[in-house]
Every structure is written in structure tokens, then in C-alpha cells.
Design an enzyme around this catalytic site. Sequence first.
Site, PDB file in Angstrom:
ATOM      1  N   HIS A 290     -24.406  10.748 -20.426  1.00  0.00           N
ATOM      2  CA  HIS A 290     -23.235  11.532 -20.834  1.00  0.00           C
ATOM      3  C   HIS A 290     -23.556  13.024 -20.846  1.00  0.00           C
ATOM      4  CE1 HIS A 290     -19.565  11.776 -23.760  1.00  0.00           C
ATOM      5  NE2 HIS A 290     -19.603  12.794 -22.914  1.00  0.00           N
TER       6      HIS A 290
ATOM      7  N   ASN B 208     -14.915  15.838 -15.540  1.00  0.00           N
ATOM      8  CA  ASN B 208     -13.975  16.926 -15.836  1.00  0.00           C
ATOM      9  C   ASN B 208     -14.535  18.295 -15.444  1.00  0.00           C
ATOM     10  OD1 ASN B 208     -15.802  16.409 -17.941  1.00  0.00           O
ATOM     11  ND2 ASN B 208     -14.524  17.417 -19.469  1.00  0.00           N
TER      12      ASN B 208
ATOM     13  N   HIS C 196     -19.508   8.945 -27.622  1.00  0.00           N
ATOM     14  CA  HIS C 196     -19.693   9.857 -28.775  1.00  0.00           C
ATOM     15  C   HIS C 196     -18.909   9.476 -30.035  1.00  0.00           C
ATOM     16  CE1 HIS C 196     -16.036  11.382 -26.978  1.00  0.00           C
ATOM     17  NE2 HIS C 196     -16.603  12.268 -26.198  1.00  0.00           N
TER      18      HIS C 196
ATOM     19  N   HIS D  65     -22.294  17.079 -19.109  1.00  0.00           N
ATOM     20  CA  HIS D  65     -21.333  17.919 -18.383  1.00  0.00           C
ATOM     21  C   HIS D  65     -22.129  19.080 -17.794  1.00  0.00           C
ATOM     22  CE1 HIS D  65     -17.797  15.968 -20.369  1.00  0.00           C
ATOM     23  NE2 HIS D  65     -18.668  15.812 -21.356  1.00  0.00           N
TER      24      HIS D  65
ATOM     25  N   HIS E  66     -13.181   8.624 -23.804  1.00  0.00           N
ATOM     26  CA  HIS E  66     -13.127   9.543 -24.939  1.00  0.00           C
ATOM     27  C   HIS E  66     -11.921   9.074 -25.737  1.00  0.00           C
ATOM     28  CE1 HIS E  66     -13.317  13.799 -26.768  1.00  0.00           C
ATOM     29  NE2 HIS E  66     -12.498  13.055 -27.493  1.00  0.00           N
TER      30      HIS E  66
ATOM     31  N   LYS F 200     -14.441   7.207 -15.999  1.00  0.00           N
ATOM     32  CA  LYS F 200     -14.271   7.836 -17.317  1.00  0.00           C
ATOM     33  C   LYS F 200     -12.810   8.247 -17.490  1.00  0.00           C
ATOM     34  CE  LYS F 200     -15.099  10.335 -21.107  1.00  0.00           C
ATOM     35  NZ  LYS F 200     -15.903  11.555 -21.170  1.00  0.00           N
TER      36      LYS F 200
ATOM     37  N   ASP G 109     -23.733  14.171 -24.594  1.00  0.00           N
ATOM     38  CA  ASP G 109     -22.505  14.952 -24.406  1.00  0.00           C
ATOM     39  C   ASP G 109     -22.861  16.441 -24.219  1.00  0.00           C
ATOM     40  OD1 ASP G 109     -19.846  15.607 -24.102  1.00  0.00           O
ATOM     41  OD2 ASP G 109     -19.340  15.466 -26.228  1.00  0.00           O
TER      42      ASP G 109
ATOM     43  N   GLY H 235     -17.755  22.154 -27.509  1.00  0.00           N
ATOM     44  CA  GLY H 235     -18.875  21.695 -26.689  1.00  0.00           C
ATOM     45  C   GLY H 235     -20.107  22.539 -26.916  1.00  0.00           C
TER      46      GLY H 235
ATOM     47  N   ARG I 187     -21.331  21.097 -15.454  1.00  0.00           N
ATOM     48  CA  ARG I 187     -20.460  22.254 -15.158  1.00  0.00           C
ATOM     49  C   ARG I 187     -20.358  22.621 -13.675  1.00  0.00           C
ATOM     50  NH1 ARG I 187     -17.903  21.547 -19.727  1.00  0.00           N
ATOM     51  NH2 ARG I 187     -18.785  22.543 -21.591  1.00  0.00           N
TER      52      ARG I 187
END
Length: 423
Positions: free
Chosen positions: A64, A98, A207, A66, A183, A152, A289, A305, A68
Amino acid sequence: MEKNNIILKNGIDVFGNKIEILINNDIIEKISENIDENKFQNSENLKIIDVGKKLIMPGIIDVHTHMREPGVTYKEDFETGSHACAKAGVTTFYDMPNTIPTTTTLENLMEKKKLASEKSIVNFGLHFGGSKNDNIEEIKKVLKNREVNTVKIFMNVSTGEMLIEDDKILAKVFENSKLVLVHAENEMIDKAIELNKNYGSGLYVCHIPSAEEMKKVIDAKKNSKVNTKEHPVYAEVTPHHLFLNTEIRESTERNKKLLRMKPELREKSDNEFLWEAINRGEVDTIGTDHAPHLISEKLEKITFGMPGVETSLALMINAYNEGKISLEMIQKLMCENPAKIMKIEKRGKLKEGYFADIIVVDPKKEWIVGVDDTIESKCGWTPYENWKLKGKNTMTIVNGKIVYQNRKINENVKSGKEVKFYD
């Protein structure tokens, strides 16, 4: 013997046993209490490393993150994010969909894979994304082509097209996917459990922040009609929901802005309940996360975040030193279970024939976060700055090559690969 052979000598595994490992290229060839290096003295490319009774573990698998990229690479990218992973002992990460553009089409997925394969020094996997615009045909396509095996969805909060509120689309996503990661907060957890029971092939709740929400998932896991072989239920907890809480967040004006994420931090009692759930075997994985933003953005306005991969294992080893968790449980939550749940081929265990993703951890090393180390994440900060921890990763081997050693990233080695999965 072929090129690139390593013998790790004088290690200890999580069970307290003496362990030595022979690595042949990218594979673990032999594990035993004692490997006689004299048998290999004539080998030109043999490296013998005495780890001095430190802990040898499989590399951490963080499912998990991100990273970017693409779209917001001024915060992080696959290169800097993988450096942060390598430093911390994470040999495989999975990136969430995302990004900008979102990973909701086969075309965008393939472009993201290309970027990761060019830049990452550790292994990677990618989660595909469900869309409120109904991308079921794209989901079918990527699963049929075996480009991914996970989807997801965001049921509570997200930006752009990723928040799905249409019940028909949600049902179709579950019906046409394999493992669905969600989520989902509060009553949306109930809805996700129901969707998985009626339509799904597996639910992974990301999470989980609180006692109340964890109880919902625990109840589902204990219900033999809900949690079945055909549609299992899995629970993930993050380090920040274990180690941080509203009391810490509200303690300074700076923390009030920095320690914000979705789901938000909860009470100290929630921390305690999550630890109890871990030790009862009710939690399946630790996922970070990892969601970095620049500190200037965090301080300017509420931005959800924060970074996480660089401290996840160290925090857990520190918790072991405080008597909160066993080393065996850390290995289960951070190595073995992620590989099993994501069905990753030949990773997550120290086992002959498996890929040589191995870390060497000094459980007695005392250090101060952000003071005694260099922050590798591009965002340049950590929520655990100035925390005194006991336990630190000292070496990271990815596919048989040393990518981190002696507090330095090996810039010349890029051995990360896209992980393969089995059905």
C-alpha cells in the site's frame, strides 16, 4: 558457480536460530546453520558477508503505497520512493491507482509499468483502479491479460473519478475482479463486506484506523458464511494508526497540520485495540499508505497523507524491543502474508528456490529518526522525526544484488523487477 554469488554468514532468523544463506545470482540456493565457504574459495565472484549475529529476514513487502508517479512527481517518484524502500528494508512495493492520470485504463497501466521498470531499484506491483465512470471493460481486459490481479476502489474519499458511490458499479467491480482493495470507513466497511459476500472473490480492507472499524472486519473474518475460501476477507493496519493518535497530533501546532491523513488518526485506546488485534492474529498485513507531500504543502493548508515506507520496519522492530510484538509476527505481517494474499510468486519467505530478496536488521541499533540518517523520500521529512528507535535495517538485497549497505544506496545497481503472481 556462476557470477554474483553471496554467502551471508552468522545470521539469526526470527525464531532465534542460526542461519546462513547462499545466494546464486537472483535465487536463494541454500539455507543452513553453517555453509562452508571453503567449498567456494575458487569462485571468482563470491562475496562472503559476516552479518555478526544480526537478524536475517525476507525483504518487506509493502502492498500500500502512493509513489506519486505519474502526475505529481515533485512529491515523490519511482526512483526516490524505491530508494526510501531500499533503505528501510522494503524489497517490494505495490503502488495505488490514484495518480494523474488514474490507473483505470490498460493504456495508463502499461505506461505506469514502463516508468516503474525504468526507475525502481526494488521490486514493484501495481493495483488497478475502479472508476465511477464504469471502467468494467478495462478491469476485465487487464485481468484477462494478467497485467494485474488486484483492483482498488475508494468508497469514502478520493479525488476525480475514483470515488464510486453508485451501487450498481460497485457490484460490477466486485463481480468482475479478483481481490478488491477498498478504502472504506465506518458503515462503508459493512457495505464492502456485503458486496464481497454477494459478488466478490476477495476483500482487502485498507488502513483500518479504529477499534470500532476493526471489530466490523474481525466479525466478518470470524463469520464462516462471510469469510470463505471463495471470498476471503483481509485486514490491513498502518504504522501511523499503531503509533500515532489524536493526543500526539494535538500536542503541537506543527503536528496539527502534519499528522493528517485519511482515515484520520484516532484515540490512544484505538492504538491499543489494534495492537491487541495484531497479537490475536486478527490483522493480516502492515501496509504503510506511504503518501508523501512536501512539508510546505502540509503547513500551508490541511493536506491528507504522509510518508511511511522509510520507518515502517524500524517502528515495528522498536515495538518488538518494547515487548509489544514478536519477530515472528512482524515477519508474518510484513513479508509472508502480503506475498500470500497478493499471490506473489517466490517472494516473502527465506526459502530455497525463492528470489533472494533479503534484509539484514540490527535489532539492537539505537538511532534518532531524521538525525542519524538521511531521508531518501523526495518529500524530505518524516512524521517520526526525532523519535528514538531501537532497531534498524542495515542491508537490503533485491534479486540477489545489494542495493543498500552501510547507510548508502548502491547507485550502480538497479535490480528491481515487476513481481509475478500465480492464480
